[in-house]
Write a protein that holds these residues in place. Sequence first.
Motif, PDB file in Angstrom:
ATOM      1  N   ARG A 167     -32.520  -8.570  75.418  1.00  0.00           N
ATOM      2  CA  ARG A 167     -33.501  -7.488  75.346  1.00  0.00           C
ATOM      3  C   ARG A 167     -32.871  -6.178  75.781  1.00  0.00           C
ATOM      4  NH1 ARG A 167     -37.969  -5.021  77.965  1.00  0.00           N
ATOM      5  NH2 ARG A 167     -37.231  -5.694  80.001  1.00  0.00           N
ATOM      6  N   GLN A 168     -31.896  -6.264  76.694  1.00  0.00           N
ATOM      7  CA  GLN A 168     -31.163  -5.077  77.102  1.00  0.00           C
ATOM      8  C   GLN A 168     -29.778  -5.500  77.603  1.00  0.00           C
ATOM      9  OE1 GLN A 168     -33.048  -3.065  80.385  1.00  0.00           O
ATOM     10  NE2 GLN A 168     -33.471  -4.949  81.491  1.00  0.00           N
ATOM     11  N   GLN A 169     -28.824  -4.553  77.553  1.00  0.00           N
ATOM     12  CA  GLN A 169     -27.476  -4.768  78.065  1.00  0.00           C
ATOM     13  C   GLN A 169     -27.188  -3.715  79.137  1.00  0.00           C
ATOM     14  OE1 GLN A 169     -24.544  -6.209  74.635  1.00  0.00           O
ATOM     15  NE2 GLN A 169     -25.555  -4.283  74.079  1.00  0.00           N
ATOM     16  N   THR A 170     -26.445  -4.115  80.157  1.00  0.00           N
ATOM     17  CA  THR A 170     -26.073  -3.172  81.205  1.00  0.00           C
ATOM     18  C   THR A 170     -24.646  -2.658  81.040  1.00  0.00           C
ATOM     19  OG1 THR A 170     -25.383  -4.995  82.641  1.00  0.00           O
ATOM     20  CG2 THR A 170     -27.665  -4.217  82.853  1.00  0.00           C
ATOM     21  N   ALA A 171     -23.860  -3.324  80.205  1.00  0.00           N
ATOM     22  CA  ALA A 171     -22.465  -2.896  79.986  1.00  0.00           C
ATOM     23  C   ALA A 171     -22.056  -3.227  78.563  1.00  0.00           C
ATOM     24  CB  ALA A 171     -21.523  -3.556  80.993  1.00  0.00           C
ATOM     25  N   GLY A 172     -22.865  -2.783  77.597  1.00  0.00           N
ATOM     26  CA  GLY A 172     -22.547  -3.020  76.197  1.00  0.00           C
ATOM     27  C   GLY A 172     -21.204  -2.397  75.843  1.00  0.00           C
ATOM     28  N   ARG A 173     -20.465  -3.054  74.943  1.00  0.00           N
ATOM     29  CA  ARG A 173     -19.123  -2.591  74.603  1.00  0.00           C
ATOM     30  C   ARG A 173     -19.110  -1.979  73.212  1.00  0.00           C
ATOM     31  NH1 ARG A 173     -17.045  -7.761  76.771  1.00  0.00           N
ATOM     32  NH2 ARG A 173     -16.094  -8.290  74.795  1.00  0.00           N
ATOM     33  N   GLY A 216     -30.637 -18.062  47.827  1.00  0.00           N
ATOM     34  CA  GLY A 216     -31.099 -19.340  48.360  1.00  0.00           C
ATOM     35  C   GLY A 216     -30.329 -19.816  49.576  1.00  0.00           C
ATOM     36  N   LEU A 217     -29.369 -19.020  50.033  1.00  0.00           N
ATOM     37  CA  LEU A 217     -28.564 -19.423  51.185  1.00  0.00           C
ATOM     38  C   LEU A 217     -29.404 -19.404  52.449  1.00  0.00           C
ATOM     39  CD1 LEU A 217     -25.695 -20.076  52.287  1.00  0.00           C
ATOM     40  CD2 LEU A 217     -25.436 -17.635  52.690  1.00  0.00           C
ATOM     41  N   ARG A 218     -29.483 -20.530  53.144  1.00  0.00           N
ATOM     42  CA  ARG A 218     -30.265 -20.623  54.370  1.00  0.00           C
ATOM     43  C   ARG A 218     -29.395 -21.203  55.482  1.00  0.00           C
ATOM     44  NH1 ARG A 218     -33.720 -17.026  52.863  1.00  0.00           N
ATOM     45  NH2 ARG A 218     -35.065 -17.627  51.121  1.00  0.00           N
ATOM     46  N   PRO A 219     -28.527 -20.393  56.056  1.00  0.00           N
ATOM     47  CA  PRO A 219     -27.649 -20.903  57.118  1.00  0.00           C
ATOM     48  C   PRO A 219     -28.440 -21.257  58.369  1.00  0.00           C
ATOM     49  CG  PRO A 219     -27.507 -18.523  56.978  1.00  0.00           C
ATOM     50  CD  PRO A 219     -28.351 -18.963  55.824  1.00  0.00           C
ATOM     51  N   LYS A 220     -27.879 -22.153  59.150  1.00  0.00           N
ATOM     52  CA  LYS A 220     -28.506 -22.534  60.409  1.00  0.00           C
ATOM     53  C   LYS A 220     -27.794 -21.828  61.561  1.00  0.00           C
ATOM     54  CE  LYS A 220     -30.167 -27.084  58.950  1.00  0.00           C
ATOM     55  NZ  LYS A 220     -30.152 -28.550  59.207  1.00  0.00           N
ATOM     56  N   PHE A 221     -28.575 -21.174  62.384  1.00  0.00           N
ATOM     57  CA  PHE A 221     -28.042 -20.497  63.556  1.00  0.00           C
ATOM     58  C   PHE A 221     -28.563 -21.178  64.815  1.00  0.00           C
ATOM     59  CE2 PHE A 221     -28.291 -17.169  60.284  1.00  0.00           C
ATOM     60  CZ  PHE A 221     -26.990 -16.682  60.326  1.00  0.00           C
ATOM     61  N   LYS A 222     -27.730 -21.214  65.834  1.00  0.00           N
ATOM     62  CA  LYS A 222     -28.165 -21.674  67.145  1.00  0.00           C
ATOM     63  C   LYS A 222     -28.330 -20.434  68.011  1.00  0.00           C
ATOM     64  CE  LYS A 222     -27.056 -24.776  70.974  1.00  0.00           C
ATOM     65  NZ  LYS A 222     -26.083 -25.769  71.524  1.00  0.00           N
ATOM     66  N   VAL A 223     -29.579 -20.071  68.307  1.00  0.00           N
ATOM     67  CA  VAL A 223     -29.885 -18.788  68.928  1.00  0.00           C
ATOM     68  C   VAL A 223     -30.226 -18.973  70.401  1.00  0.00           C
ATOM     69  CG1 VAL A 223     -31.362 -16.753  68.851  1.00  0.00           C
ATOM     70  CG2 VAL A 223     -30.757 -17.932  66.724  1.00  0.00           C
ATOM     71  N   ARG A 224     -29.568 -18.162  71.237  1.00  0.00           N
ATOM     72  CA  ARG A 224     -29.888 -18.102  72.662  1.00  0.00           C
ATOM     73  C   ARG A 224     -30.363 -16.698  72.984  1.00  0.00           C
ATOM     74  NH1 ARG A 224     -27.265 -21.410  76.210  1.00  0.00           N
ATOM     75  NH2 ARG A 224     -28.637 -20.374  77.720  1.00  0.00           N
ATOM     76  N   ALA A 225     -31.527 -16.584  73.597  1.00  0.00           N
ATOM     77  CA  ALA A 225     -32.107 -15.280  73.913  1.00  0.00           C
ATOM     78  C   ALA A 225     -32.144 -15.084  75.425  1.00  0.00           C
ATOM     79  CB  ALA A 225     -33.509 -15.165  73.332  1.00  0.00           C
ATOM     80  N   PHE A 226     -31.777 -13.880  75.868  1.00  0.00           N
ATOM     81  CA  PHE A 226     -31.750 -13.532  77.284  1.00  0.00           C
ATOM     82  C   PHE A 226     -32.525 -12.234  77.488  1.00  0.00           C
ATOM     83  CE2 PHE A 226     -27.976 -15.941  76.272  1.00  0.00           C
ATOM     84  CZ  PHE A 226     -27.806 -16.806  77.340  1.00  0.00           C
ATOM     85  N   ASP A 227     -33.014 -12.044  78.697  1.00  0.00           N
ATOM     86  CA  ASP A 227     -33.682 -10.779  79.009  1.00  0.00           C
ATOM     87  C   ASP A 227     -32.643  -9.673  79.199  1.00  0.00           C
ATOM     88  OD1 ASP A 227     -36.163  -9.256  79.750  1.00  0.00           O
ATOM     89  OD2 ASP A 227     -34.997  -8.990  81.584  1.00  0.00           O
ATOM     90  N   THR A 228     -31.688  -9.898  80.105  1.00  0.00           N
ATOM     91  CA  THR A 228     -30.683  -8.885  80.413  1.00  0.00           C
ATOM     92  C   THR A 228     -29.312  -9.529  80.500  1.00  0.00           C
ATOM     93  OG1 THR A 228     -32.292  -7.596  81.697  1.00  0.00           O
ATOM     94  CG2 THR A 228     -29.961  -7.106  82.063  1.00  0.00           C
ATOM     95  N   LEU A 229     -28.334  -8.915  79.830  1.00  0.00           N
ATOM     96  CA  LEU A 229     -26.939  -9.332  79.912  1.00  0.00           C
ATOM     97  C   LEU A 229     -26.077  -8.106  80.127  1.00  0.00           C
ATOM     98  CD1 LEU A 229     -26.610 -11.837  76.915  1.00  0.00           C
ATOM     99  CD2 LEU A 229     -26.725 -12.429  79.342  1.00  0.00           C
ATOM    100  N   ALA A 230     -24.888  -8.327  80.680  1.00  0.00           N
ATOM    101  CA  ALA A 230     -23.916  -7.237  80.712  1.00  0.00           C
ATOM    102  C   ALA A 230     -23.514  -6.885  79.289  1.00  0.00           C
ATOM    103  CB  ALA A 230     -22.697  -7.625  81.545  1.00  0.00           C
ATOM    104  N   SER A 231     -23.141  -7.907  78.495  1.00  0.00           N
ATOM    105  CA  SER A 231     -22.684  -7.708  77.119  1.00  0.00           C
ATOM    106  C   SER A 231     -22.907  -8.985  76.345  1.00  0.00           C
ATOM    107  CB  SER A 231     -21.199  -7.338  77.105  1.00  0.00           C
ATOM    108  OG  SER A 231     -20.604  -7.585  75.855  1.00  0.00           O
ATOM    109  N   THR A 232     -23.546  -8.897  75.181  1.00  0.00           N
ATOM    110  CA  THR A 232     -23.744 -10.101  74.360  1.00  0.00           C
ATOM    111  C   THR A 232     -22.407 -10.630  73.854  1.00  0.00           C
ATOM    112  OG1 THR A 232     -24.156  -8.769  72.363  1.00  0.00           O
ATOM    113  CG2 THR A 232     -26.075  -9.440  73.667  1.00  0.00           C
TER     114      THR A 232
END
Length: 237
Positions: free
Chosen positions: A60-66, A23-39
């Motif tokens: 949606r995609q990363q250019t420098a994921g770590r 029953g746990l329903r945590p609240k998240f604050k979500v920010r969505a981007f098309d392209t980032l170097a790294s989330t």
Amino acid sequence: MNLDLLHRLLQTYPYAVAPSLKGLRPKFKVRAFDTLASTNQTLWEMAGQGAQAGTVVLARQQTAGRGQRGKCWVSAPGGIYMSVLLEPDWDSAAAPLLTFTSSWGIATLLRRWHLPVDIKWPNDLVVKAHDAPWQLLKLGGILTESRTEGTRLSQAVVGVGLNYGNFSVSEEKLASATDLKTLLAAHTGGTDWSLELGIATVLLGVWQWLCWHQQVGAEKFMAAYGQRLAHLGQTGQ
């Protein structure tokens, strides 16, 4: 990315890592981007500007994921790339548990969907190849980073890269990796999934492990984690 659908799925998700957490329903604050170097990088920048626990960054995609040990790679469209901010208030010596618990939580929820996901220590989510069970196909990976105040963890970012529909591209890739769409077709007859359901699974897996670990303690958790290791009891070939 349909954020309204994602939030609905987080509120109606049918499974949990343990019955006490269903029953746990945590609240998240979500920010969505098309392209980032790294989330992870973007989320740390947001934390420096006052973002709090439960903040999530999607790309949606990363250019420098770590990755582990400073590795860097390009994350092409078709996967799940996200980071979530936590404030675990643990002793700093327990920081490595962030990776163990996150991988265990995600793998456990994916197994609720009848997907045979295991963990390759310390941070990879893998599936054993059907015809060669000693061969592990990579489904995803986890990178956790933390900051301390004195001897306590003040903040942590859990970054997750999970293949969703991006590994039907070459025989070379198929020999070493897999994705959720492939697994769903093979093990569930093509359960009607979406990218948003995959993201909800990752988020709840990361969040619920924290709650369950706090309920049962490190010893019981590590016993459960050990049962998910891909090479447990395997002698190799």
